[in-house]
Write a protein that holds these residues in place. Structure first.
Motif, PDB file in Angstrom:
ATOM      1  N   CYS B 205       0.838  -1.207   0.000  1.00  0.00           N
ATOM      2  CA  CYS B 205       0.000   0.000   0.000  1.00  0.00           C
ATOM      3  C   CYS B 205       0.867   1.250   0.000  1.00  0.00           C
ATOM      4  CB  CYS B 205      -0.902   0.019   1.233  1.00  0.00           C
ATOM      5  SG  CYS B 205      -2.198  -1.210   1.130  1.00  0.00           S
ATOM      6  N   PHE B 206       0.409   2.278  -0.712  1.00  0.00           N
ATOM      7  CA  PHE B 206       1.131   3.549  -0.791  1.00  0.00           C
ATOM      8  C   PHE B 206       0.367   4.544   0.077  1.00  0.00           C
ATOM      9  CE2 PHE B 206       4.546   5.112  -3.656  1.00  0.00           C
ATOM     10  CZ  PHE B 206       4.689   6.374  -3.093  1.00  0.00           C
ATOM     11  N   ALA B 207       1.029   5.057   1.110  1.00  0.00           N
ATOM     12  CA  ALA B 207       0.334   5.879   2.096  1.00  0.00           C
ATOM     13  C   ALA B 207       0.579   7.371   1.887  1.00  0.00           C
ATOM     14  CB  ALA B 207       0.781   5.490   3.501  1.00  0.00           C
ATOM     15  N   ASN B 208      -0.464   8.141   1.995  1.00  0.00           N
ATOM     16  CA  ASN B 208      -0.415   9.604   1.945  1.00  0.00           C
ATOM     17  C   ASN B 208       0.451  10.155   0.809  1.00  0.00           C
ATOM     18  OD1 ASN B 208      -1.953   9.559   4.282  1.00  0.00           O
ATOM     19  ND2 ASN B 208      -0.188   9.795   5.642  1.00  0.00           N
ATOM     20  N   GLU B 475      -8.832  18.419 -12.854  1.00  0.00           N
ATOM     21  CA  GLU B 475      -8.226  18.714 -14.157  1.00  0.00           C
ATOM     22  C   GLU B 475      -6.976  17.839 -14.345  1.00  0.00           C
ATOM     23  OE1 GLU B 475      -9.150  20.639 -16.535  1.00  0.00           O
ATOM     24  OE2 GLU B 475      -7.358  21.098 -17.715  1.00  0.00           O
ATOM     25  N   ALA B 476      -6.127  17.802 -13.302  1.00  0.00           N
ATOM     26  CA  ALA B 476      -4.887  17.013 -13.384  1.00  0.00           C
ATOM     27  C   ALA B 476      -5.196  15.535 -13.597  1.00  0.00           C
ATOM     28  CB  ALA B 476      -4.069  17.205 -12.113  1.00  0.00           C
ATOM     29  N   LEU B 477      -6.296  15.063 -12.994  1.00  0.00           N
ATOM     30  CA  LEU B 477      -6.648  13.643 -13.139  1.00  0.00           C
ATOM     31  C   LEU B 477      -7.099  13.314 -14.561  1.00  0.00           C
ATOM     32  CD1 LEU B 477      -8.369  12.863  -9.722  1.00  0.00           C
ATOM     33  CD2 LEU B 477      -6.223  11.956 -10.599  1.00  0.00           C
ATOM     34  N   LYS B 478      -7.425  14.369 -15.338  1.00  0.00           N
ATOM     35  CA  LYS B 478      -7.701  14.144 -16.770  1.00  0.00           C
ATOM     36  C   LYS B 478      -6.405  14.278 -17.566  1.00  0.00           C
ATOM     37  CE  LYS B 478     -12.325  16.077 -16.621  1.00  0.00           C
ATOM     38  NZ  LYS B 478     -12.710  17.471 -16.409  1.00  0.00           N
ATOM     39  N   GLY B 517       2.008  10.149 -10.240  1.00  0.00           N
ATOM     40  CA  GLY B 517       1.464  11.518 -10.220  1.00  0.00           C
ATOM     41  C   GLY B 517      -0.054  11.488 -10.111  1.00  0.00           C
ATOM     42  N   GLU B 518      -0.648  10.558 -10.829  1.00  0.00           N
ATOM     43  CA  GLU B 518      -2.105  10.448 -10.789  1.00  0.00           C
ATOM     44  C   GLU B 518      -2.576  10.059  -9.385  1.00  0.00           C
ATOM     45  OE1 GLU B 518      -3.667   7.798 -13.732  1.00  0.00           O
ATOM     46  OE2 GLU B 518      -5.715   7.949 -12.960  1.00  0.00           O
ATOM     47  N   LEU B 519      -1.865   9.122  -8.767  1.00  0.00           N
ATOM     48  CA  LEU B 519      -2.259   8.695  -7.418  1.00  0.00           C
ATOM     49  C   LEU B 519      -2.116   9.858  -6.421  1.00  0.00           C
ATOM     50  CD1 LEU B 519      -3.169   6.146  -5.767  1.00  0.00           C
ATOM     51  CD2 LEU B 519      -0.778   5.948  -5.076  1.00  0.00           C
ATOM     52  N   PRO B 568      -7.678   2.696  -7.511  1.00  0.00           N
ATOM     53  CA  PRO B 568      -7.177   1.939  -6.358  1.00  0.00           C
ATOM     54  C   PRO B 568      -8.097   2.073  -5.144  1.00  0.00           C
ATOM     55  CG  PRO B 568      -5.862   3.920  -6.706  1.00  0.00           C
ATOM     56  CD  PRO B 568      -6.811   3.833  -7.858  1.00  0.00           C
ATOM     57  N   ASN B 569      -7.986   1.123  -4.236  1.00  0.00           N
ATOM     58  CA  ASN B 569      -8.758   1.164  -2.985  1.00  0.00           C
ATOM     59  C   ASN B 569      -8.141   2.146  -2.019  1.00  0.00           C
ATOM     60  OD1 ASN B 569     -10.861  -0.546  -3.140  1.00  0.00           O
ATOM     61  ND2 ASN B 569      -9.778  -2.320  -2.261  1.00  0.00           N
ATOM     62  N   ARG B 570      -8.964   2.907  -1.337  1.00  0.00           N
ATOM     63  CA  ARG B 570      -8.435   3.813  -0.311  1.00  0.00           C
ATOM     64  C   ARG B 570      -8.714   3.204   1.055  1.00  0.00           C
ATOM     65  NH1 ARG B 570      -9.732   8.440   2.931  1.00  0.00           N
ATOM     66  NH2 ARG B 570      -8.201  10.121   2.733  1.00  0.00           N
TER      67      ARG B 570
END
Lengths: 265, 588
Positions: B205-208, B475-478, B517-519, B568-570
């Protein structure tokens, strides 16, 4: 030529760069034109721009070693116009700026030329030999977690400062590249002196210097020329006084070891 | 680890372990030694660090960090690290941002170098003794799981291109942070997130991920060719005073011609108890606000002054030179200006990432047998890291935590159960690595890796930088997935995979940054509060300070990979503060 103008006019340089496909290749100089350069660009950023053009044309970029780009990691290792780390005293290749050159200058860029540092590709050399010297004795044997309180070992400020002068070495290898004997004595002298100046370094002092010098010789580094091109090329301006300290320490340790039973050294 | 009798294989992508970017840390390392007798204690360092992290770190981890901080100094001195000393021969200290005591140990402006070389000397000793097998120029490109446990890695030899598998009883990663996702940062050019990201894609898992640190004192950007930003140590804020002109029309004047009454020493004005030593996130945002108000200085108007004239008048130029000479020299080399004569110009830049792979108290990730140390994990700094605490955490994890906790895991493994690299899991991982390499080499598009990295950096800086908004992040997520698609369709990586190929190295790392970057944006969008380095414009106090939402967000957000193209799951881990009372973080 060193120009050091604060001009903001963009300039162009003719680069003559060493290209070598791999350790077995013979290698050759190739000319490139670097145009429209902002004088505040670093020398490595200029190579980035040249590489960007090459990549866009589908050609292979010039390989060069670099990482921190602030003069501390010791990765960059260019010989610029025959000088390791370029025209200026006391800085690494990555801290050389385009403003050090004049518009239209021809600049020759080569890798280090020293037998113990074989060329990997283009401007990248393999400096694993320095790691090997360090492994031969460049440490104080202390188990992690077993140390006494830090202030239980008072060290005179002058000694600590001098040890720090020696410890500032970034292990870039410019000293070897600058020396016609490819001597590593400035590198070894700095490490040996750092520990020899500190009380923590005393128990292994003799063993350290003998082993590091033996390893240095074994790896093909030459003897000191006493001409001190090494300190002149050193990006951290480490003094050749540490070579004198190394010689003194080595002599003392050799004499002492000659009069001791073999097992104790 | 090797000292405890384990057989260790150690991999670095550098040509030598001495090159790791910890070497560039300038200012110092904190320890609760209280040598200055100014009231420091383990509790106080612990409290400062929890508060500094804006109550988003795990309390128990931070307390352990403060406890072992003192052992680190003992250990380093014993190794021969030449820390600065007083004339009496005892260790010297200075104060650093976010602290009101002098607890920072230092070795000129090269503390990181000296501590790293201390660790390197200890490693060299064990390599020389044959207890550690060193693999230089070896980049970790995948983590290998056998029966759900971390049992090896796949590496590429950067000089020869050879891809090899290495099996082990466990894997310890200390692979650093991911700030180069912004392209321009104070990180080394080759610092990357690939090892951590590939571990994430294997289930760690990738945290914060959105907790990034923007450091207030860096040299401003000068042109689009720029490859990195250079930090001017925070220690400069001990004696330098930060200001901007009170009037926007003065911004183009020579700073020495602006009279005292027309200068706004804004940190001293807004944060009188901490002044120029306000924590990094607070100082960075204040600088941004000044520039947003039109009072920035320098050619780009993205800069503030850091002025030493008072210190030079008070202490003399020689004392200032003794304290900061090497930093003034660096500044001169880069800008061609003398900070002895004219104030430095500084601006915030990406410097550290507090987020990282999730670990438990033993620094083990959710994948059994995978340990994550230093900046690569998330645990100790919460939403903001205080100065002189990165070296502290890295060395604490490596010297005083992992050697004990790794053994705890190994005790659960049966002797002789180490898998062989013939295991299908290794074959599959190696094949996947080769596949990525071939895809990159065979795209043969029109644009360079650097081109895409610059564009990603701009998206991240504009939308996920010092100030973030819902709209900007959406916007960045697009933009990022679109850029990623363009990258895979149009990147040009010359050369082959059988030799030193730096374009290929960069391309592989960027491919991972384009996903990470997206995450980060997703995490920033979901965290609907402001805390530490994460500042959402929608959530602020009237004076522009962070407005936390402890009701809903006093937790770690740990993201679990769900396969390519899926959200991804949070997962969340609640943060409970038993000792420190959560309060509004104020430095006024």
């Amino acid at each position: 030529m060193v120009a050091d103008t604060s001009s903001t006019q963009n300039i162009s340089l003719n680069l003559r760069v060493w290209r070598q496909a791999g350790p077995e290749d013979t290698g050759r100089f190739v000319d490139y034109k670097a145009e429209n350069l902002n004088p505040n660009m670093s020398f490595l950023e200029m190579l980035d721009v040249v590489n960007d053009d090459l990549e866009r044309k589908g050609e292979e970029p010039i390989a060069f070693a670099h990482d921190c780009r602030e003069g501390i990691c010791g990765t960059c290792s260019l010989v610029i116009d025959g000088k390791p780390h370029g025209p200026h005293h006391g800085i690494a290749s990555c801290q050389t700026y385009v403003r050090s050159f004049k518009d239209g200058d021809t600049v020759v860029v080569e890798p280090y030329r020293a037998k113990p540092f074989p060329v990997q590709r283009d401007l990248v050399t393999d400096r694993a030999a320095f790691d090997e010297i360090q492994q031969a004795g460049g440490f104080i044997s202390i188990r992690t977690g077993a140390a006494i309180d830090a202030n239980a070992i008072p060290i005179p400020k002058e000694d600590a400062d001098l040890a720090m002068d020696a410890a500032a070495c970034i292990g870039c290898g410019a000293c070897v590249a600058a020396c016609k004997n490819a001597s590593a004595m400035l590198f070894v002298g700095a490490k040996v002196s750092q520990y020899a100046l500190l009380p923590q370094g005393q128990p292994e002092r003799d063993k350290r210097v003998l082993n590091m010098v033996a390893k240095m010789d074994e790896l093909g580094f030459g003897n000191c020329t006493n001409q001190y091109e090494c300190s002149a090329a050193c990006p951290k301006t480490i003094s050749h006084d540490f070579i004198a300290k190394l010689n003194k320490d080595y002599l003392k340790a050799s004499v002492r070891s000659a009069f001791k039973p073999k097992s104790s050294v | 680890m090797a000292e405890l009798g384990y057989q260790v294989d150690c991999f670095v992508f550098h040509d030598s372990p001495r090159r790791a970017h910890s070497i560039a840390a300038q200012g110092g390392i904190n320890a609760a030694k209280n040598y200055q007798n100014d009231g420091d204690s383990v509790y106080r360092l612990f409290y400062d660090t929890v508060k500094g992290g804006d109550y988003r770190s795990r309390e128990a981890n931070v307390h352990r960090l403060a406890e072992v901080s003192t052992n680190i100094i003992d250990q380093c001195v014993a190794q021969g690290v030449p820390f600065a000393r007083e004339y009496g021969g005892l260790l010297d200290n200075r104060s650093f941002g976010g602290a009101q005591v002098s607890r920072t140990f230092y070795a000129r402006g090269q503390t990181g170098q000296q501590l790293l070389l201390g660790a390197y000397s200890a490693l060299s000793k064990m390599i020389g003794a044959g207890a550690v097998k060193m693999h230089n120029n070896s980049e970790m490109l995948d983590l290998v799981l056998v029966d759900g446990q971390a049992k090896g890695i796949v590496v590429r030899d950067l000089n020869t291109g050879a891809v090899t598998c290495h099996a082990a009883d466990c894997v310890v990663m200390a692979t650093g942070g991911y700030g180069n996702v912004f392209n321009l940062s104070t990180y080394a050019r080759n610092s990357n997130a690939t090892a951590a990201w590939r571990a994430y894609k294997k289930g760690a898992c990738f945290a914060n991920p959105c907790f990034t640190q923007i450091h207030p004192t860096c040299i401003p950007v000068s042109g689009d060719y720029q490859s990195k930003l250079t930090l001017m140590s925070e220690s400069l804020r001990n004696d330098g005073r930060i200001w901007v002109p009170k009037k926007a029309e003065d911004c183009d004047k020579n700073p020495n011609d602006i009279p005292e009454e027309d200068r706004d020493y804004y940190l001293e004005r807004i944060y009188p108890s901490f002044g120029n030593l306000a924590p990094r996130d607070v100082s960075s945002r204040a600088a941004k606000r000044m520039c947003d108000e039109g009072r920035g200085v320098g050619p780009t108007k993205l800069g503030v002054y850091l002025d030493f004239s008072d210190a030079i008048n008070r202490l003399g130029a020689d004392t200032v030179r003794a304290r900061y000479g090497n930093l003034f020299d660096i500044y001169k080399e880069i800008t061609d200006e003398s900070a002895y004569e004219t104030p430095m110009r500084i601006f915030p830049a990406v410097h550290y990432t507090m987020g990282g792979l999730w670990v438990d108290y033993n620094l083990m990730s959710n994948i059994p047998g995978l340990f994550v140390l230093g900046e690569a994990n998330f645990s100790d700094h919460g939403a903001n890291r205080l100065g002189a605490s990165a070296l502290m955490q890295g060395l604490a994890d490596g010297y005083f935590v992992a050697p004990y906790t790794v053994g705890n895991y190994l005790a659960t493994q049966k002797p002789g159960s180490t898998p062989s690299t013939d295991d299908p899991a290794f074959k599959q991982a190696a094949a996947a690595v080769q596949d990525i390499t071939q895809r990159l080499l065979n795209t043969k598009g029109k644009e360079t890796v650097a081109h895409f990295h610059k564009r990603l950096g701009k998206i991240m800086w504009d939308h996920c930088g010092m100030a973030r908004t819902k709209e900007g992040l959406e916007e960045a997520l697009k933009l990022i997935p679109a850029l990623r698609e363009e990258f895979w369709a149009n990147v040009n990586v010359p050369g082959s995979d059988t030799h030193l190929n730096q374009a290929l190295e960069k391309a592989g790392r960027l491919a991972d940054f384009l996903e990470l970057g997206e995450l980060m944006c997703r995490d920033a969008l979901t965290r609907e509060e402001s805390c530490g380095g994460h500042f959402r414009e929608e959530y602020q106090h009237a004076d522009g300070e962070c407005l936390r939402d402890d009701e809903n967000f006093a937790h770690v957000a740990a993201w679990e990979y769900q396969g390519e193209g899926n959200v991804p799951n949070r997962l969340t881990e609640d943060l409970n503060y038993d000792t420190v009372k959560m309060s509004t973080r104020s430095y006024k």
